[in-house]
Design a protein around this motif. Sequence first.
Motif, PDB file in Angstrom:
ATOM      1  N   GLU A   1       0.714   1.626   7.196  1.00  0.00           N
ATOM      2  CA  GLU A   1       1.497   0.987   8.255  1.00  0.00           C
ATOM      3  C   GLU A   1       1.051  -0.440   8.566  1.00  0.00           C
TER       4      GLU A   1
ATOM      5  N   GLY B   1       1.097 -14.953   1.863  1.00  0.00           N
ATOM      6  CA  GLY B   1       1.010 -16.359   1.455  1.00  0.00           C
ATOM      7  C   GLY B   1       2.079 -16.868   0.514  1.00  0.00           C
TER       8      GLY B   1
ATOM      9  N   VAL C   1       8.077   5.255  12.816  1.00  0.00           N
ATOM     10  CA  VAL C   1       7.295   6.460  13.081  1.00  0.00           C
ATOM     11  C   VAL C   1       6.593   6.283  14.419  1.00  0.00           C
TER      12      VAL C   1
ATOM     13  N   GLY D   1      -5.620  -9.290  -0.417  1.00  0.00           N
ATOM     14  CA  GLY D   1      -5.240  -8.200   0.477  1.00  0.00           C
ATOM     15  C   GLY D   1      -4.251  -7.264  -0.203  1.00  0.00           C
ATOM     16  N   SER D   2      -3.193  -7.867  -0.773  1.00  0.00           N
ATOM     17  CA  SER D   2      -2.152  -7.035  -1.372  1.00  0.00           C
ATOM     18  C   SER D   2      -2.699  -6.225  -2.548  1.00  0.00           C
TER      19      SER D   2
ATOM     20  N   GLU E   1      10.229   3.501   6.742  1.00  0.00           N
ATOM     21  CA  GLU E   1       9.988   2.075   6.954  1.00  0.00           C
ATOM     22  C   GLU E   1      10.806   1.623   8.156  1.00  0.00           C
TER      23      GLU E   1
ATOM     24  N   ARG F   1       7.396 -12.530  -0.431  1.00  0.00           N
ATOM     25  CA  ARG F   1       7.186 -11.121  -0.097  1.00  0.00           C
ATOM     26  C   ARG F   1       8.451 -10.314   0.133  1.00  0.00           C
TER      27      ARG F   1
ATOM     28  N   ILE G   1       0.041 -14.833  -2.828  1.00  0.00           N
ATOM     29  CA  ILE G   1      -0.418 -14.729  -4.207  1.00  0.00           C
ATOM     30  C   ILE G   1      -0.454 -13.255  -4.592  1.00  0.00           C
TER      31      ILE G   1
ATOM     32  N   ASN H   1       7.528  -8.188   6.700  1.00  0.00           N
ATOM     33  CA  ASN H   1       6.228  -8.468   6.078  1.00  0.00           C
ATOM     34  C   ASN H   1       6.027  -9.933   5.723  1.00  0.00           C
TER      35      ASN H   1
ATOM     36  N   ASP I   1      -3.900  -2.517   4.685  1.00  0.00           N
ATOM     37  CA  ASP I   1      -4.361  -3.248   5.870  1.00  0.00           C
ATOM     38  C   ASP I   1      -4.722  -2.317   7.038  1.00  0.00           C
TER      39      ASP I   1
ATOM     40  N   SER J   1       0.837  -1.213   0.000  1.00  0.00           N
ATOM     41  CA  SER J   1       0.000   0.000   0.000  1.00  0.00           C
ATOM     42  C   SER J   1       0.865   1.254   0.000  1.00  0.00           C
TER      43      SER J   1
HETATM   44  C1  LIG Z   1      -0.222 -15.349   6.084  1.00  0.00           C
HETATM   45  C2  LIG Z   1      -0.785 -14.308   5.159  1.00  0.00           C
HETATM   46  C3  LIG Z   1      -1.146 -14.673   3.870  1.00  0.00           C
HETATM   47  C4  LIG Z   1      -1.636 -13.724   2.989  1.00  0.00           C
HETATM   48  N1  LIG Z   1      -1.886 -14.106   1.712  1.00  0.00           N
HETATM   49  C5  LIG Z   1      -2.247 -13.186   0.810  1.00  0.00           C
HETATM   50  C6  LIG Z   1      -2.309 -13.529  -0.565  1.00  0.00           C
HETATM   51  O1  LIG Z   1      -2.034 -14.665  -0.953  1.00  0.00           O
HETATM   52  N2  LIG Z   1      -2.655 -12.567  -1.455  1.00  0.00           N
HETATM   53  C7  LIG Z   1      -2.904 -11.289  -1.058  1.00  0.00           C
HETATM   54  O2  LIG Z   1      -3.183 -10.441  -1.909  1.00  0.00           O
HETATM   55  N3  LIG Z   1      -2.852 -10.924   0.239  1.00  0.00           N
HETATM   56  C8  LIG Z   1      -2.512 -11.843   1.179  1.00  0.00           C
HETATM   57  N4  LIG Z   1      -2.359 -11.467   2.493  1.00  0.00           N
HETATM   58  C9  LIG Z   1      -2.668 -10.088   2.878  1.00  0.00           C
HETATM   59  C10 LIG Z   1      -1.546  -9.107   2.473  1.00  0.00           C
HETATM   60  O3  LIG Z   1      -0.326  -9.592   2.955  1.00  0.00           O
HETATM   61  C11 LIG Z   1      -1.813  -7.734   3.059  1.00  0.00           C
HETATM   62  O4  LIG Z   1      -3.107  -7.336   2.739  1.00  0.00           O
HETATM   63  C12 LIG Z   1      -0.833  -6.686   2.541  1.00  0.00           C
HETATM   64  O5  LIG Z   1       0.475  -7.013   2.883  1.00  0.00           O
HETATM   65  C13 LIG Z   1      -1.166  -5.314   3.085  1.00  0.00           C
HETATM   66  O6  LIG Z   1      -0.247  -4.380   2.629  1.00  0.00           O
HETATM   67  P1  LIG Z   1       0.056  -3.059   3.464  1.00  0.00           P
HETATM   68  O7  LIG Z   1       1.064  -2.299   2.672  1.00  0.00           O
HETATM   69  O8  LIG Z   1      -1.201  -2.369   3.803  1.00  0.00           O
HETATM   70  O9  LIG Z   1       0.662  -3.554   4.850  1.00  0.00           O
HETATM   71  P2  LIG Z   1       2.019  -4.341   5.145  1.00  0.00           P
HETATM   72  O10 LIG Z   1       2.374  -5.211   4.036  1.00  0.00           O
HETATM   73  O11 LIG Z   1       1.844  -4.902   6.487  1.00  0.00           O
HETATM   74  O12 LIG Z   1       3.113  -3.180   5.213  1.00  0.00           O
HETATM   75  C14 LIG Z   1       3.169  -2.254   6.270  1.00  0.00           C
HETATM   76  C15 LIG Z   1       4.581  -1.691   6.318  1.00  0.00           C
HETATM   77  O13 LIG Z   1       4.653  -0.612   7.241  1.00  0.00           O
HETATM   78  C16 LIG Z   1       5.790  -0.752   8.067  1.00  0.00           C
HETATM   79  N5  LIG Z   1       5.460  -0.061   9.325  1.00  0.00           N
HETATM   80  C17 LIG Z   1       4.478  -0.372  10.204  1.00  0.00           C
HETATM   81  N6  LIG Z   1       4.459   0.515  11.223  1.00  0.00           N
HETATM   82  C18 LIG Z   1       5.459   1.390  10.983  1.00  0.00           C
HETATM   83  C19 LIG Z   1       5.940   2.544  11.679  1.00  0.00           C
HETATM   84  N7  LIG Z   1       5.371   2.958  12.816  1.00  0.00           N
HETATM   85  N8  LIG Z   1       6.984   3.219  11.158  1.00  0.00           N
HETATM   86  C20 LIG Z   1       7.569   2.807   9.997  1.00  0.00           C
HETATM   87  N9  LIG Z   1       7.153   1.736   9.286  1.00  0.00           N
HETATM   88  C21 LIG Z   1       6.103   1.036   9.781  1.00  0.00           C
HETATM   89  C22 LIG Z   1       5.956  -2.258   8.188  1.00  0.00           C
HETATM   90  O14 LIG Z   1       7.270  -2.614   8.554  1.00  0.00           O
HETATM   91  C23 LIG Z   1       5.586  -2.726   6.785  1.00  0.00           C
HETATM   92  O15 LIG Z   1       6.691  -2.717   5.904  1.00  0.00           O
HETATM   93  C24 LIG Z   1      -1.848 -12.388   3.411  1.00  0.00           C
HETATM   94  C25 LIG Z   1      -1.512 -12.020   4.705  1.00  0.00           C
HETATM   95  C26 LIG Z   1      -0.966 -12.958   5.572  1.00  0.00           C
HETATM   96  C27 LIG Z   1      -0.562 -12.529   6.942  1.00  0.00           C
END
Ligand SMILES: Cc1cc2nc3c(=O)[nH]c(=O)nc-3n(C[C@H](O)[C@H](O)[C@H](O)COP(=O)(O)OP(=O)(O)OC[C@H]3O[C@@H](n4cnc5c(N)ncnc54)[C@H](O)[C@@H]3O)c2cc1C
Lengths: 103, 434
Positions: B163, B47, B131, B317-318, B35, B107, B49, B44, B305, B16
């Motif tokens: 985050e 799965g 942060v 989710g991704s 980050e 990932r 996909i 991070n 997320d 995101s």
């Molecule tokens: C086991 C598992 C399987 C999954 N399988 C799938 C799948 O197959 N396909 C799919 O599409 N989705 C899947 N998902 C969901 C997907 O992983 C998430 O929806 C996606 O990673 C969300 O992206 P994001 O960028 O919002 O959050 P994240 O990927 O969690 O990234 C958040 C980032 O912010 C950073 N961060 C957090 N707080 C701070 C702070 N205070 N200061 C600085 N940095 C910070 C973290 O280190 C991280 O790098 C799965 C999730 C899990 C747990």
Amino acid sequence: MTNAVEIGASGAKVEEKLFQNRYLVDAGRPHIQIRPHEIPSKILLSLTYTCPAGCYSRNDRGQVEIAADGCLECGTCRIVTAETGEIQWEYPRGGYGVLYKFG
Amino acid sequence: MIEERFDAIVVGAGPSGNAAAYTMAKEGLKVLQLERGEYPGSKNVQGAILYANALEKLIPDFREDAPLERHIIEQRIWTMDDKSYVGMHYRSEDFNEERPNRYTIIRAQFDKWFSRKVREAGATLLCETTVKELLRDAKGKVIGVRTDRDNGVAFADVVILGEGVNGLVGQRSGLRSELKPDSVALAVKEMHFLPREVIESRFNLKDNEGVVIEAMGTITAGMTGTAFLYTNQESISVGIGCIVSDFAENGATPYGLLEAFKNHPSIKPLLANSECKEYAAHLIPEGGYNSIPELYGDGWIVVGDAGQFVNAVHREGSNLAMTTGRIAGETVVWLKRRREELSKANLAEYKRRLDETFVMKDLKKYRRIPAFLHNNKHVFGLYPKLVAAAAQTWFRVDGADKLSKEKEILKSFRKGRTLSGLIGDAFKLARSWR
Ligand SMILES: Cc1cc2nc3c(=O)[nH]c(=O)nc-3n(C[C@H](O)[C@H](O)[C@H](O)COP(=O)(O)OP(=O)(O)OC[C@H]3O[C@@H](n4cnc5c(N)ncnc54)[C@H](O)[C@@H]3O)c2cc1C
Ligand code: SF4
């Protein structure tokens, strides 16, 4: 029939799993602390099995202790105790903690 | 830290945050991304996909250099009891297309690649920087962030919070309420390595073709949850997740559940002789539409997320993360071009645009599913057992006539659950699905 408690007690050794992971431990600066207590609440006790890294355990006086070195930073213990405030939870300092190679 | 002022600060370098930072940097905005991990991806878990469509909208030629594992040509959906599975498999040569639709990825490697694209587009990335809080002016508008670095403040016109699910910054700044243990899942996962040829022969694959298995049933010991097994080039991702409050009540350990799944007679041969190289855990927001928090305010936007953008039924989710990140970025670019303030009223455009996408439409369609699954746990325990027993009765040739077999199957369903219960479940599920 597989019963939940049996599965939990199936002897999976979480230490062996954590051993494969990479960590950069921020020595002397634990990022999670448990509020001092005499008798642990039910919620606090639940962390001894819900924590995926097995960080929580009971000492010989029955209190719940944490050794956060193997923490996977999932946040489960934080949200479970959010209402009771029994845990103080911070992210490790930038760069420290678990380092996933694959994730 | 960095004295200059930015157009936008992005918290987090997951899909995101990367999508948001990339979109804005590419359009010439001055972007600072923070980050907490040593490198993007180091914290991070997925799965995983990857859905091509959401990434194509950002980087159309991503296939040229992104670290992709296998394109998925076969989907297996399994309902499992302790000894068996009943499966629905779909495999098609159509998935061997020029621009495949879904890929498995790793990932940590994917996030590094995506982050490189973000930096090439012109954004400044600071890793190893957590942060701690949002900075506000006298009127309450968000104007920057404080980090855990020395003199660690930075200022910008807007802060985009990518985050992730355990999003402390937004929570502690009062932008959204605390996660509820009954609307978030805890998943654990392992990476099992095997030679490429072994994976290809075990799963009937060639070249970079891949198979994914999604499973439910007694493997979650009566809790609301699912398990998965995905093929990568030289490894297999295997994991299981259940709702956090279920874990707390049930008494099962996450790693015990994973071990039991890996040792299931239908899974064990697939992993035989593999070497496990990592064990990971992560939360997944599963509250769906009804748990989406405030998404914007004066000087801030939430993406991915952190905004509960996960479609748990379809395990997406991704792609929602990338889409919300992209749209947040586009909204900021659009407002900046018009020289408009990044105020709450103007940032409402973000939500308006989101409402037009599959993100909001899908989450809205499934808004009743989380509650349905929460209140109907027999979907995960009783039904898989009944289905497996029915399959066995049907396929075993033992001298009993087929009509008696049909009756026996019907009887077992009625015994397991009253007829009105069965009909009620079907009705409720259909309604939640609508
Ligand atoms: C086991 C598992 C399987 C999954 N399988 C799938 C799948 O197959 N396909 C799919 O599409 N989705 C899947 N998902 C969901 C997907 O992983 C998430 O929806 C996606 O990673 C969300 O992206 P994001 O960028 O919002 O959050 P994240 O990927 O969690 O990234 C958040 C980032 O912010 C950073 N961060 C957090 N707080 C701070 C702070 N205070 N200061 C600085 N940095 C910070 C973290 O280190 C991280 O790098 C799965 C999730 C899990 C747990
Ligand atoms: S954050 Fe997760 S891994 Fe770390 S101590 Fe809490 S429950 Fe255990």
